[in-house]
Write a protein that holds these residues in place. Structure first.
Motif, mmCIF file in Angstrom:
data_model
loop_
_atom_site.group_PDB
_atom_site.id
_atom_site.type_symbol
_atom_site.label_atom_id
_atom_site.label_comp_id
_atom_site.label_asym_id
_atom_site.label_seq_id
_atom_site.Cartn_x
_atom_site.Cartn_y
_atom_site.Cartn_z
ATOM 1 N N SER A 130 23.878 10.198 4.881
ATOM 2 C CA SER A 130 22.556 9.574 5.006
ATOM 3 C C SER A 130 22.608 8.187 5.661
ATOM 4 N N LYS A 131 23.780 7.555 5.678
ATOM 5 C CA LYS A 131 23.883 6.204 6.252
ATOM 6 C C LYS A 131 24.023 6.203 7.768
ATOM 7 N N TYR A 132 24.138 7.383 8.366
ATOM 8 C CA TYR A 132 24.292 7.483 9.818
ATOM 9 C C TYR A 132 22.943 7.708 10.492
ATOM 10 N N ASP A 133 22.866 7.326 11.766
ATOM 11 C CA ASP A 133 21.650 7.599 12.539
ATOM 12 C C ASP A 133 21.582 9.071 12.940
ATOM 13 N N TYR A 134 22.741 9.606 13.362
ATOM 14 C CA TYR A 134 22.802 11.003 13.794
ATOM 15 C C TYR A 134 24.064 11.659 13.243
ATOM 16 N N VAL A 135 23.903 12.888 12.794
ATOM 17 C CA VAL A 135 25.024 13.689 12.320
ATOM 18 C C VAL A 135 25.044 14.980 13.129
ATOM 19 N N LEU A 136 26.174 15.261 13.766
ATOM 20 C CA LEU A 136 26.322 16.463 14.582
ATOM 21 C C LEU A 136 27.373 17.363 13.962
#
Length: 246
Positions: free
Chosen positions: A115-121
């Motif tokens: 949740s702390k990231y802008d984008y998760v791929l």
């Protein structure tokens, strides 16, 4: 935070190459905080980002480790990775033995971490199983790379069925390895656009030695030759993904 799974039940369609290139553009060109989740026992994303791990994502899914124990930085300032190991290939049979509550808790634990990231791929293997379905569920958004061919087009319905079953959003398909010298590729592209309408991304990734060579040199296409068309196409694809995920 926005998360996106790159998924197709066929191999060789450019899932990992797309994750690497889109992740780089998001992180290093657009200055977003990016997490790559390698869900494939082949470990190609992990190798590209030089994450030599003893335990990986499979240990989180089985409740044997926490994401904090596995996440690692990369040579890129804004990109982290949750790597996989070869044990990911054995994860499905063990995952199925867990209770439904355990499976949900373990996958939710993974999602809560990012949740702390802008984008998760999420880089997926070309398999359909309970692990895939569970990861698609928490990803929320799914994009499908497609290498043109009649069987590939026919298989998209099975992929979208899996996405819908998991309750996630089918963001659309994008064409990879497009051969502009092959008339059949144009014909198949037209069939896809007529069949799936606005679910087909306008960006088409060409078949290119630039993309192939960049991976050989352990570089993204943008790092290798950012002024060339294939690299620009990954920037266009990333922009289109951002727009669709709003």
């Amino acid at each position: 935070m926005k998360s996106l799974a790159f998924f197709n039940n066929k191999g060789g369609v450019g899932k990992t190459t797309s994750v690497i290139n889109v992740g780089y553009i998001l992180g290093e060109v657009k200055n977003k905080k990016v997490l790559i989740v390698d869900c494939d026992g082949q470990q190609n994303s992990s190798r590209f980002f030089e994450a030599d791990a003893e335990i990986g994502v499979e240990s989180i899914l089985l409740g044997e480790a926490q994401p904090e124990d596995i996440v690692t930085g990369t040579r890129y300032e804004n990109i982290d990775i949750l790597p996989s190991t070869a044990d990911m290939n054995l994860c499905s049979s063990q995952f199925e033995k867990l209770s439904e509550e355990e499976r949900e808790n373990n996958t939710d634990n993974l999602k809560n971490f990012w949740s702390k990231y802008d984008y998760v791929l999420l880089d997926f293997p070309p398999t359909l199983n309970l692990v895939s379905e569970s990861l698609i569920r928490i990803a929320g958004n799914v994009i499908v790379p497609v290498k043109l061919g009649s069987f590939a087009i026919q298989g998209i319905s099975k992929v979208t069925e899996t996405i819908n079953k998991a309750g996630s959003t089918f963001l659309g398909c994008f064409i990879t390895q497009f051969n502009a010298k092959n008339k059949a590729d144009f014909e198949l592209k037209d069939i896809m656009e007529n069949s799936f309408g606005d679910k087909i991304f306008s960006t088409v990734i060409p078949s290119s030695n630039i993309i192939q060579n960049s991976i050989i040199y352990n570089l993204t296409a943008y790092e290798y030759m950012n002024w060339q068309l294939p690299s620009k196409k990954y920037v266009e694809l990333t922009d289109e993904i951002i727009e669709r995920m709003v």
